[in-house]
Enzyme design. Structure first.
Site, short mmCIF file in Angstrom:
data_model
loop_
_atom_site.label_atom_id
_atom_site.label_comp_id
_atom_site.label_asym_id
_atom_site.label_seq_id
_atom_site.Cartn_x
_atom_site.Cartn_y
_atom_site.Cartn_z
N ASP A 46 33.04 52.92 30.39
CA ASP A 46 32.97 53.55 31.71
C ASP A 46 32.62 55.02 31.47
O ASP A 46 33.47 55.90 31.44
CB ASP A 46 34.32 53.43 32.42
N GLU A 91 38.71 38.17 41.00
CA GLU A 91 38.57 36.88 40.33
C GLU A 91 38.13 35.80 41.32
O GLU A 91 37.22 35.01 41.03
CB GLU A 91 39.89 36.48 39.67
N ASP A 119 40.76 45.28 27.09
CA ASP A 119 41.21 45.82 25.81
C ASP A 119 42.71 46.04 25.71
O ASP A 119 43.21 46.44 24.66
CB ASP A 119 40.46 47.12 25.47
N ASP A 120 43.44 45.78 26.79
CA ASP A 120 44.90 45.94 26.73
C ASP A 120 45.63 44.60 26.71
O ASP A 120 46.83 44.54 26.97
CB ASP A 120 45.40 46.79 27.91
#
Length: 329
Positions: free
Chosen positions: A124, A279, A192-193
């Site tokens: 980002d 989603e 990534d977490d």
């Protein structure tokens, strides 16, 4: 007396010579060949488990000679090639923060253990950062490094995050396979977490269209999952808005590459999308609840956790750099 002994000696001498000559001739005859002992191979068994004797004289000796010749007479069929292993494409949005490199390191350590995985890392940002570029160069993974900034108006609290980054990953994937025959592949969105079990990648690799599974530590509960009956998804066990068309976390599904390519307009929406509905808005464009493929033992095993690293305490960090060296963290 002596004459008697000499006479007897001369009488026996011819017989002694004859015996010596016969013995000499007999020793010069070639010895008869020894009968070879049968050799039993431990890799061949006869009818009823009996061992078949094989002579050591070579492949053409023994009772198996005719069968071997018949096998060699015809051409052997070429071995059938194994089907290619589907590639797993992992799209990971990321942004600059104190724990960014630590998060990416943990994720890369997992991805290195997964065969045939391509990591699409999307920053980002208006440009690629040196930190992420150096990290990927040393990661030892097939990867693609993209960047796209989130417009400032969409950075307010409560609005969906990482929309532009996920869409950039989808665009790259479609362009990559635009002019070539797509190989078998699976796409999933790997924030990534999160923390991933290696078993999850084995599960998702067989996705035919869209597969789903539980996610741990999400929605204010220990886990959320699709409810499955007779191998079909019939509902959702969730702590937030069970009325959503697909009440599932971003880490809880994977999509076949062929489905992505067959639906070129399927993207994550900004306009008209409500918080927590990304989603559902995406999955509605490519599948139905009835078509979902339950994984992880009919959605009864948690193989991914929405862990999120604890916010670091930097209260004692000096405002200006005081150390004599600059260290990347």
């Amino acid at each position: 007396m002596k004459s008697v002994l000499f006479s007897r000696f001369f009488i026996l001498l011819p017989w002694i010579l004859i015996v010596i000559i016969m013995l000499d001739v007999d020793t010069r005859k070639p010895a008869p060949p020894l009968t070879p002992r049968p050799y039993f191979s431990p890799y061949m068994a006869g009818r009823g488990g009996a061992r078949l004797p094989l002579r050591k004289g070579g492949p053409e000796s023994g009772p198996g000679r005719s069968s071997q010749k018949s096998n060699e007479s015809g051409p052997h069929p070429p071995p059938q090639p194994e089907p290619p292993l589907p590639t797993i494409y992992a799209i990971t949005p990321t942004y600059s923060r104190p724990v960014q490199k630590a998060e990416l390191t943990r994720l890369a350590n997992t991805f290195r253990q997964v065969a045939q995985l391509h990591w699409i890392l999307v920053e980002d940002a208006a440009a690629r950062s040196e930190l992420v570029s150096r990290f990927l160069a040393r990661a030892g993974l097939p990867s693609t490094h993209l960047h796209v900034p989130t417009p400032r108006r969409y950075k307010r609290p409560g609005l969906p995050r990482a929309t532009e980054q996920r869409n950039a990953g989808l665009t790259w994937l479609r362009q990559r396979h635009q002019h070539q025959r797509a190989q078998p592949g699976v796409l999933f969105f790997a924030d990534d977490d999160n923390t991933y079990s290696l078993e999850l990648f084995q599960e998702m690799r067989t996705t035919r269209k869209v597969s789903v599974w539980p996610v741990g530590l999400v929605g204010g509960r220990r886990y959320e999952r699709p409810l499955v009956e007779n191998g079909k998804v019939v509902g959702w066990y969730t702590g937030w808005r069970a009325d959503r068309p697909f009440a599932i976390d971003m880490a809880g599904f994977a999509v076949s590459l062929q489905v992505i390519l067959s639906n070129p307009k399927a993207v994550f929406k900004r306009h008209g999308s409500q918080p927590g509905m990304q989603e559902s808005d995406f999955l509605k464009q490519i599948t139905t609840v009835e078509e979902l493929e339950p994984k992880a033992s009919n959605c009864t095993k948690v193989l991914v956790w929405h862990t999120r690293t604890e916010k670091v305490n930097l209260a004692n960090e000096p405002k200006y750099h005081l150390d004599t060296v600059k260290i990347e963290v």
